[in-house]
Design a protein around this motif. Structure first.
Motif, PDB file in Angstrom:
ATOM      1  N   LYS A 174       1.108  -0.906  -0.318  1.00 54.16           N
ATOM      2  CA  LYS A 174       0.256  -0.673   0.275  1.00 54.16           C
ATOM      3  C   LYS A 174       0.807   1.797  -0.039  1.00 54.16           C
ATOM      4  O   LYS A 174       1.723   0.570   0.878  1.00 54.16           O
ATOM      5  CB  LYS A 174      -0.966   0.024   0.923  1.00 54.16           C
ATOM      6  CG  LYS A 174      -2.225   0.970   1.495  1.00 54.16           C
ATOM      7  CD  LYS A 174      -3.387   0.910   2.638  1.00 54.16           C
ATOM      8  CE  LYS A 174      -3.695   2.028   2.576  1.00 54.16           C
ATOM      9  NZ  LYS A 174      -4.928   2.114   3.138  1.00 54.16           N
ATOM     10  N   ASN A 175       0.355   2.589  -0.891  1.00 52.20           N
ATOM     11  CA  ASN A 175       1.249   3.400  -1.267  1.00 52.20           C
ATOM     12  C   ASN A 175       2.907   3.109  -1.148  1.00 52.20           C
ATOM     13  O   ASN A 175       3.301   3.967  -0.749  1.00 52.20           O
ATOM     14  CB  ASN A 175       0.902   4.202   0.364  1.00 52.20           C
ATOM     15  CG  ASN A 175      -0.340   4.795   0.308  1.00 52.20           C
ATOM     16  OD1 ASN A 175      -1.314   4.745  -0.540  1.00 52.20           O
ATOM     17  ND2 ASN A 175      -0.566   4.695   1.693  1.00 52.20           N
ATOM     18  N   ASP A 176       3.284   2.174  -1.812  1.00 50.30           N
ATOM     19  CA  ASP A 176       4.834   2.085  -2.336  1.00 50.30           C
ATOM     20  C   ASP A 176       4.990   0.884  -0.802  1.00 50.30           C
ATOM     21  O   ASP A 176       6.873   1.126  -1.199  1.00 50.30           O
ATOM     22  CB  ASP A 176       5.161   3.212  -3.155  1.00 50.30           C
ATOM     23  CG  ASP A 176       4.123   3.401  -4.467  1.00 50.30           C
ATOM     24  OD1 ASP A 176       4.171   2.980  -4.669  1.00 50.30           O
ATOM     25  OD2 ASP A 176       4.723   5.026  -4.560  1.00 50.30           O
ATOM     26  N   LYS A 177       4.375   1.254  -0.489  1.00 53.45           N
ATOM     27  CA  LYS A 177       5.643   0.185   0.992  1.00 53.45           C
ATOM     28  C   LYS A 177       4.806  -1.465   1.628  1.00 53.45           C
ATOM     29  O   LYS A 177       3.302  -1.175   1.118  1.00 53.45           O
ATOM     30  CB  LYS A 177       6.343   0.788   1.648  1.00 53.45           C
ATOM     31  CG  LYS A 177       4.790   1.878   3.004  1.00 53.45           C
ATOM     32  CD  LYS A 177       5.340   2.190   3.595  1.00 53.45           C
ATOM     33  CE  LYS A 177       3.922   2.695   4.286  1.00 53.45           C
ATOM     34  NZ  LYS A 177       4.912   4.221   5.025  1.00 53.45           N
ATOM     35  N   TYR A 178       5.152  -2.086   1.509  1.00 51.10           N
ATOM     36  CA  TYR A 178       3.806  -3.545   2.483  1.00 51.10           C
ATOM     37  C   TYR A 178       4.127  -2.922   4.242  1.00 51.10           C
ATOM     38  O   TYR A 178       4.805  -2.673   4.676  1.00 51.10           O
ATOM     39  CB  TYR A 178       5.231  -4.386   2.276  1.00 51.10           C
ATOM     40  CG  TYR A 178       5.041  -5.334   0.981  1.00 51.10           C
ATOM     41  CD1 TYR A 178       3.810  -5.940   0.204  1.00 51.10           C
ATOM     42  CD2 TYR A 178       6.367  -5.155   0.579  1.00 51.10           C
ATOM     43  CE1 TYR A 178       4.209  -6.691  -1.041  1.00 51.10           C
ATOM     44  CE2 TYR A 178       6.605  -6.437  -1.033  1.00 51.10           C
ATOM     45  CZ  TYR A 178       5.479  -6.258  -1.476  1.00 51.10           C
ATOM     46  OH  TYR A 178       5.467  -7.118  -2.444  1.00 51.10           O
ATOM     47  N   GLN A 181      -1.102  -5.050   8.569  1.00 53.80           N
ATOM     48  CA  GLN A 181      -3.103  -4.457   8.778  1.00 53.80           C
ATOM     49  C   GLN A 181      -2.887  -5.895   9.783  1.00 53.80           C
ATOM     50  O   GLN A 181      -3.590  -6.855   9.143  1.00 53.80           O
ATOM     51  CB  GLN A 181      -4.000  -4.172   7.838  1.00 53.80           C
ATOM     52  CG  GLN A 181      -2.930  -2.363   6.804  1.00 53.80           C
ATOM     53  CD  GLN A 181      -3.829  -2.682   5.773  1.00 53.80           C
ATOM     54  OE1 GLN A 181      -3.816  -3.447   4.811  1.00 53.80           O
ATOM     55  NE2 GLN A 181      -4.812  -1.741   5.493  1.00 53.80           N
TER      56      GLN A 181
END
Length: 231
Positions: A174-178, A181
């Motif tokens: 998400k948003n260019d990174k792991y 969640q």
């Protein structure tokens, strides 16, 4: 090899004809915790556990009537995200034989639960502030001394065991990174555990082959003590 998992706050007491009923592994330690929480007033329970009025009444009732409450198998009584990922209603004797041999539940109230351990309705975690340090109280590492541990428990519960283990993580891109969640991780643990049970997996390499719900084993993020799945 043992797969360790967390219990869940949500429970629906049930037993399985395929599980062998077991007594508590740590009865003396359990009785001490029970005696402490029995001293809590209904107001204490509501405040310390941060519960609604209805849940507070239910927890208080179960504590006060603990001796007369009916006991059921641990593995079939929990209903949290991990357990909802298990197809328990379709498991037969082969699956439950694997479960009994390989899965253990780490617990703040009981210590270590075998799948067939008989438990009664309760609610307790390590966040609840009671007059005892539960991490110090549950000296359970010796129980696992001869096992390779595969950690599918949350950090809150896996801290009970002070030995090297193989941790399994599920990360979302998400948003260019792991990122981790929590809800997705809990759901994925259940899906993986179900896969392990149905395929009777007892090797690290076979665990890495898991590829359900768009997860794939990530070689770059994994190492000898950490198996990381990403999607």
């Amino acid at each position: 090899m043992k797969f360790i998992i967390s219990p869940s706050k949500t429970q629906k007491p049930e037993s399985s004809e395929y599980l062998l009923s077991k007594e508590l592994l740590y009865p003396k330690q359990h009785k001490k915790v029970l005696s402490i929480i029995r001293k809590l007033s209904i107001a204490d329970i509501k405040e310390k556990m941060k519960l609604s009025d209805d849940l507070t009444q239910s927890v208080y009732y179960n504590i006060k009537n603990y001796n007369s409450n009916q006991a059921h198998h641990a593995f079939t009584s929990f209903e949290g995200f991990v357990f909802k990922g298990l197809e328990r209603t379709v498991y037969k004797q082969d699956e439950y034989d694997f479960i009994q041999k390989n899965i253990r539940i780490l617990d703040a109230f009981y210590g270590v639960l075998e799948p067939g351990t008989l438990i009664k309705p309760y609610r307790l975690d390590f966040i609840t502030k009671i007059p005892i340090n539960l991490y110090n109280h549950w000296d359970i590492t010796e129980y696992f001394k001869d096992d390779i541990l595969i950690n599918l428990a949350s950090a809150e519960f896996s801290k009970m065991v002070q030995k090297e283990m193989i941790n399994i993580s599920f990360l979302q891109f998400k948003n260019d990174k792991y990122i981790n969640q929590a809800t997705y991780s809990k759901q994925a643990r259940g899906i993986l555990l179900n896969y392990i049970i149905q395929n009777k997996i007892e090797s690290i390499d076979k665990i890495k082959e898991f590829d359900l719900d768009n997860y794939r084993y990530n070689t770059e993020l994994s190492d000898a003590n950490n198996i990381v799945f990403t999607r």
